[in-house]
Design a protein around this motif. Structure first.
Motif, short mmCIF file in Angstrom:
data_model
loop_
_atom_site.label_atom_id
_atom_site.label_comp_id
_atom_site.label_asym_id
_atom_site.label_seq_id
_atom_site.Cartn_x
_atom_site.Cartn_y
_atom_site.Cartn_z
N HIS A 79 0.96 5.50 -5.10
CA HIS A 79 1.84 4.33 -5.01
C HIS A 79 1.03 3.04 -5.07
O HIS A 79 1.36 2.11 -5.81
N CYS A 115 12.91 1.84 -7.54
CA CYS A 115 13.12 1.95 -6.09
C CYS A 115 13.78 0.66 -5.60
O CYS A 115 13.40 -0.43 -6.00
N CYS A 153 10.72 -1.30 -3.47
CA CYS A 153 9.46 -1.77 -4.06
C CYS A 153 9.54 -1.92 -5.57
O CYS A 153 8.66 -2.50 -6.18
N CYS A 157 12.10 5.01 -2.87
CA CYS A 157 11.13 6.01 -3.34
C CYS A 157 10.52 6.72 -2.11
O CYS A 157 10.71 6.27 -0.98
N CYS A 181 8.44 4.41 0.14
CA CYS A 181 9.19 3.46 0.97
C CYS A 181 9.96 4.17 2.07
O CYS A 181 10.14 3.61 3.16
ZN ZN Z 1 9.57 2.16 -3.10
#
Ligand code: ZN
Ligand code: AMP
Ligand code: FES
Ligand code: ZN
Length: 323
Positions: free
Chosen positions: A144, A283, A286, A296, A299
């Motif tokens: 990520h 997402c 984010c 996601c 998150c």
């Molecule tokens: Zn996210």
């Protein structure tokens, strides 16, 4: 043993290539082979801005070194995971900083997970995954953050230090379980096939671990020798040992296992169908592409949305077809 190029004392004998080289010719060979790999798989061009993910280990620091030596625009990114066991994160951060300070032409981005998200990787694992599967959780966070920085910083690609031993072990694991979806995607380049998803490349995928270690040693690159404490006893290390046994009896088998796989795929002699890709969408928190509804996986881990929040996020969600 003599260097094949100049006849001086060889420092490196590579049975897999039937090649022995002296220090200078080994370094030259290693840098050239990396350049050839970059070109062969059309990873990136001279003018592209590259983000090298550096862990402080021999592979990623050697990769950053080679890319700078070749004149690529390569910045570094270190993710401080907050692993305190044996001072792992602290020591690796020092190695990365030390390398970066000797290369003022490149920028080093440091992402501190605890400072940004309130918990270190082991703390996240204790809190959310009952302390289990720390490496899987860590992989999720690293992917990520690498993606985030690459997109925010306008980088053309993320380069990681994965070497041939890593790739062959991953291939063996995928073959043992016939994970066709992974086999379809495994390769030196992961294209950016969705907006917000960064391109990923592995310029050392044809280099044996022993070769990257020799490069780091001969160049005097100071790196962290220890593996991540959570990787000890992992299946990937077990597969690497198996492949090393095979390599001892039959030099070059690791390389041909991996390269023949790539070639057979390239020529269409084997085809792995990617699983029906679930639709990706941004997402809700984010903006990174995800198949999960609303937030996601990252998150959800970090922000722990309530059921109501997830539902509210879903209301406005617009699914985009996977290209
Ligand atoms: Zn996210
Ligand atoms: P590993 O999954 O630890 O074998 O690492 C594979 C590659 O991921 C390394 O060669 C690095 O390019 C990258 N990497 C691993 N850990 C980090 C980290 N803490 N920060 C930045 N990059 C990392
Ligand atoms: Fe992430 Fe080992 S490097 S758990
Ligand atoms: Zn020589």
């Amino acid at each position: 043993m003599r260097c094949r190029k100049c006849g001086k004392e060889a420092v490196m004998n590579m049975r897999q290539h039937k090649l022995a080289l002296c220090r200078d010719h080994y370094i030259e060979w290693f840098v050239e082979r990396t350049e050839k790999t970059i070109r062969l798989y059309k990873m990136f061009r001279r003018e592209d801005k590259i983000l090298v993910a550096v862990s402080g280990g021999k592979d990623s620091l050697s990769l950053w070194d080679v890319l700078l030596r070749l004149g690529y625009k390569a910045d570094g990114m270190y993710i401080n995971l907050g692993i305190e066991h044996q001072g792992y994160s602290q020591v690796s951060l020092e190695k990365v900083k030390q390398f970066a300070s000797a290369h003022p032409e490149a920028e080093l981005h440091i992402v501190d997970i605890k400072a940004l998200y309130g918990r270190s990787i082991p703390e996240f694992a204790r809190e959310s995954w009952r302390g289990q599967r720390v490496c899987a959780l860590c992989g999720l966070v690293k992917r990520h953050e690498m993606n985030r920085l690459a997109i925010e910083g306008g980088y053309y690609a993320i380069a990681t230090g994965h070497n041939l031993d890593d790739e062959a072990a991953a291939l063996l694991g995928n073959v043992l379980r016939w994970q066709t979806g992974y086999l379809a995607r495994q390769g030196p380049v992961l294209p950016s096939d969705y907006p917000g998803l960064a391109r990923k490349v592995k310029p050392f995928c044809r280099m044996y671990e022993r070769e990257t270690a020799a490069y780091a040693l001969l160049m005097g690159i100071d790196y962290i020798y220890d593996e991540c404490p959570y990787a000890v006893g992992s299946t990937s290390i077990f597969y690497k040992n198996l492949l090393n046994q095979l390599e001892r009896n039959s030099p070059g088998s690791k390389l041909s296992f991996y390269l023949s796989f790539l070639q057979a795929k390239e020529e269409g002699r084997v085809r792995f169908k990617e699983e029906e890709a679930p639709p990706l969408h941004a997402c809700q928190r984010c903006g990174q592409p995800t198949t999960a509804p609303g937030y996601c996986a990252f998150c959800r881990l970090v922000y722990k949305p309530s059921k109501e929040e997830v539902e509210a996020a879903l209301e406005g969600s617009t699914d985009v077809e996977f290209a």
